[in-house]
Design an enzyme around this catalytic site. Structure first.
Site, PDB file in Angstrom:
ATOM      1  N   ALA A 107       0.835  -1.214   0.000  1.00 39.53           N
ATOM      2  CA  ALA A 107       0.000   0.000   0.000  1.00 39.53           C
ATOM      3  C   ALA A 107       0.861   1.252   0.000  1.00 39.53           C
ATOM      4  O   ALA A 107       1.987   1.245   0.495  1.00 39.53           O
ATOM      5  CB  ALA A 107      -0.921   0.007   1.225  1.00 39.53           C
ATOM      6  N   ASP A 108       0.310   2.313  -0.574  1.00 36.78           N
ATOM      7  CA  ASP A 108       0.977   3.612  -0.546  1.00 36.78           C
ATOM      8  C   ASP A 108      -0.090   4.698  -0.521  1.00 36.78           C
ATOM      9  O   ASP A 108      -1.104   4.595  -1.211  1.00 36.78           O
ATOM     10  CB  ASP A 108       1.878   3.790  -1.773  1.00 36.78           C
ATOM     11  N   THR A 109       0.144   5.736   0.283  1.00 33.95           N
ATOM     12  CA  THR A 109      -0.834   6.821   0.451  1.00 33.95           C
ATOM     13  C   THR A 109      -0.192   8.165   0.135  1.00 33.95           C
ATOM     14  O   THR A 109       0.937   8.414   0.550  1.00 33.95           O
ATOM     15  CB  THR A 109      -1.376   6.839   1.896  1.00 33.95           C
TER      16      THR A 109
ATOM     17  N   GLY B  30      -3.206   3.601  -2.777  1.00 36.10           N
ATOM     18  CA  GLY B  30      -3.131   2.509  -3.743  1.00 36.10           C
ATOM     19  C   GLY B  30      -2.846   1.225  -2.995  1.00 36.10           C
ATOM     20  O   GLY B  30      -2.081   1.224  -2.021  1.00 36.10           O
TER      21      GLY B  30
END
Length: 196
Positions: free
Chosen positions: A71-73, A108
């Protein structure tokens, strides 16, 4: 199946625990390479890189079937991406940009899963939440920065922390703003029969 979170984020760990998932953490240390421009494409690209990295490390060493969650924010304000602040001045600039306006938080997520003797499969998606921040004075911003809370957060704030005092409203998934849209993650795992 064994679930691996490809992140060291305490917030993501807390969110997965909250929904009752049993998992291990194995943060990706691979250098992030951004080739996209739109925030939703960037977070998907980075989440995919993390999932691929950990999936590759586990393939051949893990004896059981497994799932990797990458995940990436990012925070996006007027098409400008705000990552984690480099210093207090950077944090002030970000918060000054966000106060009194609405912005978007994109996360994502890539789910990778591998059964024994089969190639890994990947599914990538993103969530977007609109966040509106009350107007803030310079003194309020400086006091918030002095708390130390903004320094390791995308956009220089934590909606689940002291910054809640300045949140006027959100439209979308609250957990997404914290760092992982766990409801969507759970449903995606369930649809693929990966919660066995």
């Amino acid at each position: 199946m064994k679930i691996i979170l490809a992140s060291a984020s305490p917030r993501r760990k807390e969110l997965l625990k909250q929904i009752g998932l049993s998992f291990k953490t194995m943060p990706s240390t691979k250098e992030e390479i951004i080739s996209k421009e739109r925030p939703e494409e960037i977070v998907e690209e980075l989440s995919y890189q993390k999932a691929v990295d950990i999936c590759g490390q586990l393939t051949g060493t893990m004896k059981e079937d497994f799932v990797v969650i990458g995940a990436d924010t990012v925070v996006s304000c007027w098409n400008q991406i705000l990552g984690k602040p480099k210093n207090k001045e950077d944090a002030f600039d970000m918060l000054w940009e966000l106060q009194g306006k609405s912005h978007q938080v994109y996360t994502g997520v890539t789910i990778a899963w591998k059964y024994e003797d089969m190639p890994a499969m990947f599914h990538t998606f993103h969530e977007c939440t609109d966040v509106t921040v009350f107007p803030m004075t310079e003194e309020e911003i400086e006091r918030y920065i002095d708390s130390g809370e903004p320094m390791d957060k995308a956009g220089a704030y934590a909606i689940q922390g002291r910054f809640a005092a300045y949140i006027q409203g959100i439209c979308g998934d609250y957990a997404n703003v914290v760092g992982l849209p766990v409801g969507r993650v759970y449903q995606e795992l369930r649809q693929r029969d990966l919660l066995k």
